[in-house]
Design a protein around this motif. Structure first.
Motif, short mmCIF file in Angstrom:
data_model
loop_
_atom_site.label_atom_id
_atom_site.label_comp_id
_atom_site.label_asym_id
_atom_site.label_seq_id
_atom_site.Cartn_x
_atom_site.Cartn_y
_atom_site.Cartn_z
N PHE A 274 -80.53 86.81 -26.78
CA PHE A 274 -80.15 86.53 -25.38
C PHE A 274 -80.83 85.26 -24.87
CE2 PHE A 274 -78.44 87.83 -21.40
CZ PHE A 274 -79.33 87.34 -20.44
N ASP A 275 -82.06 85.01 -25.39
CA ASP A 275 -82.89 83.93 -24.80
C ASP A 275 -82.80 82.63 -25.60
OD1 ASP A 275 -86.09 84.86 -26.34
OD2 ASP A 275 -84.02 84.80 -27.09
N LYS A 276 -81.69 82.44 -26.31
CA LYS A 276 -81.50 81.20 -27.06
C LYS A 276 -80.09 80.67 -26.74
CE LYS A 276 -85.26 81.58 -29.85
NZ LYS A 276 -85.32 82.26 -31.17
N PRO A 277 -79.90 79.33 -26.81
CA PRO A 277 -78.56 78.78 -26.56
C PRO A 277 -77.56 79.23 -27.60
CG PRO A 277 -80.22 77.04 -26.50
CD PRO A 277 -80.89 78.26 -27.05
N ARG A 278 -76.29 79.42 -27.16
CA ARG A 278 -75.19 79.76 -28.08
C ARG A 278 -74.16 78.64 -27.99
NH1 ARG A 278 -74.69 85.26 -24.74
NH2 ARG A 278 -76.50 86.41 -25.54
N TYR A 279 -73.83 78.06 -29.15
CA TYR A 279 -72.99 76.85 -29.19
C TYR A 279 -71.75 77.15 -30.02
CZ TYR A 279 -71.97 72.17 -31.29
OH TYR A 279 -71.38 71.03 -31.79
N LEU A 280 -70.57 77.06 -29.39
CA LEU A 280 -69.32 77.31 -30.10
C LEU A 280 -68.76 75.96 -30.55
CD1 LEU A 280 -66.99 79.04 -31.10
CD2 LEU A 280 -66.07 79.05 -28.76
N MET A 281 -68.71 75.73 -31.85
CA MET A 281 -68.41 74.40 -32.40
C MET A 281 -66.91 74.12 -32.41
SD MET A 281 -71.20 74.27 -35.46
CE MET A 281 -71.60 72.54 -35.26
N GLY A 282 -66.56 72.88 -31.98
CA GLY A 282 -65.18 72.44 -32.12
C GLY A 282 -64.23 73.01 -31.08
N VAL A 283 -64.77 73.49 -29.98
CA VAL A 283 -63.89 74.12 -28.98
C VAL A 283 -63.97 73.37 -27.67
CG1 VAL A 283 -63.58 76.20 -27.58
CG2 VAL A 283 -64.02 76.38 -30.02
N GLY A 284 -62.71 72.98 -27.26
CA GLY A 284 -62.59 72.15 -26.13
C GLY A 284 -61.32 72.21 -25.36
N SER A 285 -60.36 73.15 -25.59
CA SER A 285 -59.22 73.15 -24.65
C SER A 285 -59.67 73.88 -23.40
CB SER A 285 -58.02 73.86 -25.29
OG SER A 285 -58.38 75.20 -25.61
N PRO A 286 -59.12 73.54 -22.22
CA PRO A 286 -59.59 74.15 -20.97
C PRO A 286 -59.62 75.68 -21.01
CG PRO A 286 -58.11 72.34 -20.48
CD PRO A 286 -58.08 72.53 -21.98
N ASP A 287 -58.56 76.28 -21.53
CA ASP A 287 -58.53 77.75 -21.58
C ASP A 287 -59.63 78.31 -22.47
OD1 ASP A 287 -56.86 76.31 -23.39
OD2 ASP A 287 -56.15 78.21 -24.20
N ALA A 288 -59.87 77.67 -23.61
CA ALA A 288 -60.89 78.17 -24.54
C ALA A 288 -62.29 77.98 -23.97
CB ALA A 288 -60.75 77.45 -25.89
N LEU A 289 -62.49 76.92 -23.18
CA LEU A 289 -63.81 76.72 -22.56
C LEU A 289 -64.10 77.83 -21.55
CD1 LEU A 289 -63.80 72.85 -21.95
CD2 LEU A 289 -65.06 74.11 -23.69
N VAL A 290 -63.08 78.20 -20.77
CA VAL A 290 -63.26 79.27 -19.79
C VAL A 290 -63.45 80.61 -20.49
CG1 VAL A 290 -62.21 80.51 -17.84
CG2 VAL A 290 -61.99 78.02 -18.00
N GLU A 291 -62.57 80.92 -21.47
CA GLU A 291 -62.67 82.20 -22.20
C GLU A 291 -63.98 82.29 -22.99
OE1 GLU A 291 -58.96 84.04 -21.06
OE2 GLU A 291 -60.91 84.70 -21.79
N GLY A 292 -64.41 81.16 -23.55
CA GLY A 292 -65.68 81.17 -24.31
C GLY A 292 -66.86 81.39 -23.37
N SER A 293 -66.83 80.77 -22.19
CA SER A 293 -67.92 80.96 -21.21
C SER A 293 -67.98 82.42 -20.79
CB SER A 293 -67.69 80.08 -19.98
OG SER A 293 -67.69 78.70 -20.35
N ILE A 294 -66.81 83.02 -20.58
CA ILE A 294 -66.74 84.44 -20.17
C ILE A 294 -67.42 85.32 -21.23
CG2 ILE A 294 -65.10 86.38 -20.00
CD1 ILE A 294 -63.25 84.39 -18.47
#
Ligand SMILES: COC(=O)c1ccc(CCNc2nc3cc4nc(N)[nH]c(=O)c4cc3[nH]2)cc1
Length: 373
Positions: free
Chosen positions: A240-260
């Motif tokens: 929980f206390d470390k950054p999580r980085y999703l590689m290669g993802v950048g369409s607007p919908d995927a950024l919102v869904e990934g943040s969720i």
């Protein structure tokens, strides 16, 4: 500890969270989108323009800079920050993805990957240790472990062997990590689209205690719902206390869904690459500006955008520049697309602050025209 994650707030409506990643070159407000500057430049953008559009951190590539100009030259220049005149955070990808997607005639062994340069066919070799030597020379704030990103689709057996090797390679990266310039090393979780392999990979890597964790092996052609499914069962196994980085993802919908789903960092070539062929992101959806219907449209790319491009130039003008192959045209579309995504992430952070990210998603997609297809 070079990289420190500061948890600020959990969204009450979703799995999203607000945070800050503290690095030697500054603080990154998360969730955040990282513009990609593969060859030590975010194509056509100056550092001043990147700051104006609120880019907090940019990405560069070990594979490309190893091939050209060579990491030794960047080191002699004083490292990537000096070389490219960027004094904010930099993250370098390890080459794990590029060597598999760009080079020819590659051979993978336990030792590393032998391949031919996509530039001149020269026979080259990258091992976990070599990837660390290159990144130590480049001097980014965040380095990525050397991994294999399995192709999609791939058999369970292939992904199992590859993922177990990626965990062994991560251990070798940690051992070889010189921690020069106070750099932080993130591990990359693999496991394809198989839940047990994803959980095993996360367990292997979190037992080695890295300052941050990326989720790799996604955005490789799989359907989006499958990517979200993998996030649903992988993120809970990350600290929980470390950054999580999703590689290669950048369409607007995927950024919102990934943040969720609790992702903190994203990167993708999408906004800059589509800008160069005249496709722009607007609040109403994608707009292909070269289309003849914009020839006499004197409004801004996006009426809801307050960026430099939208405040000063019309669709007709930008269309003219692109049709005339004038470089200023792709500078304007690139600036706008990057601003669109950094602005989207600012809105996502505000929605998390106000515990309404799911409401924001519905309102955004209704406008963006995604919900109706
Ligand atoms: C117009 O749009 C485009 O050209 C375009 C091109 C590529 C992507 C997808 C990029 N996807 C992606 N990048 C990635 C980079 C990665 N790096 C490492 N080390 N390991 C991985 O496991 C990994 C997975 C990725 N998946 C998206 C868009």
């Amino acid at each position: 500890m070079a990289i420190k994650y500061e948890f600020i707030k959990q969204c009450k409506q979703s799995g999203a969270r607000l945070g800050r990643v503290h690095t030697p070159h500054g603080i990154i407000e998360t969730p955040t989108f990282m513009p990609v500057g593969t060859q030590a430049t975010v194509k056509t953008m100056s550092p001043e323009e990147l700051k104006a559009l609120d880019a907090q951190i940019i990405l560069s590539n070990t594979y490309h800079l190893f091939l050209r100009p060579g990491h030794e030259i960047v080191k002699k220049a004083g490292g990537l920050h000096t070389f490219m005149n960027w004094d904010r955070p930099i993250l370098t990808d390890s080459g794990g993805f590029q060597v598999f997607s760009l080079s020819e005639r590659r051979k993978i062994t336990e030792e590393g990957v032998e391949f031919r340069s996509h530039l001149n066919g020269e026979k080259l070799f990258i091992s976990p240790e070599k990837a660390m030597e290159i990144q130590n020379a480049l001097g980014p704030d965040i380095m990525m472990a050397f991994d294999e990103c399995p192709p999609y689709p791939a058999t369970y057996e292939y992904v199992k062997q590859s993922t177990e090797r990626t965990s062994r390679w991560a251990e070798r990266c940690l051992a070889a990590h010189q921690r020069k310039h106070d750099q932080g090393l993130f591990a990359i979780v693999q496991g394809g689209m198989f839940e047990d392999l994803r959980v095993q990979s996360a367990k292997d890597l979190t037992s080695m205690d890295f300052p941050g964790y990326a989720i790799g092996g996604l955005s490789v052609g799989e359907p989006k719902h499958l990517m979200y499914e993998v996030l649903d069962y992988t993120v809970p196994h990350l600290p929980f206390d470390k950054p999580r980085y999703l590689m290669g993802v950048g369409s607007p919908d995927a950024l919102v869904e990934g943040s969720i789903r609790g992702i903190d960092m994203f990167d993708c070539v999408l906004p800059t690459r589509i800008a160069r062929n005249g496709t722009t992101m607007t609040s109403q959806g994608r707009l292909v500006i070269r289309n003849a219907k914009f020839a006499e449209d004197f409004g801004p790319l996006d009426p809801n955008c307050d960026c430099y491009t939208c405040k000063n130039y019309s669709r007709a003008y930008i269309r003219h520049l692109l049709k005339a192959d004038e470089t200023f045209g792709i500078r304007l579309t690139t600036y706008h697309n990057l601003h669109f995504l950094t602005r989207l992430m600012k809105n996502v952070r505000e929605a998390i602050m106000n515990d309404c990210l799911l409401d924001y998603r519905d309102q955004f997609f209704a406008q963006y025209g995604l919900l109706d297809n």
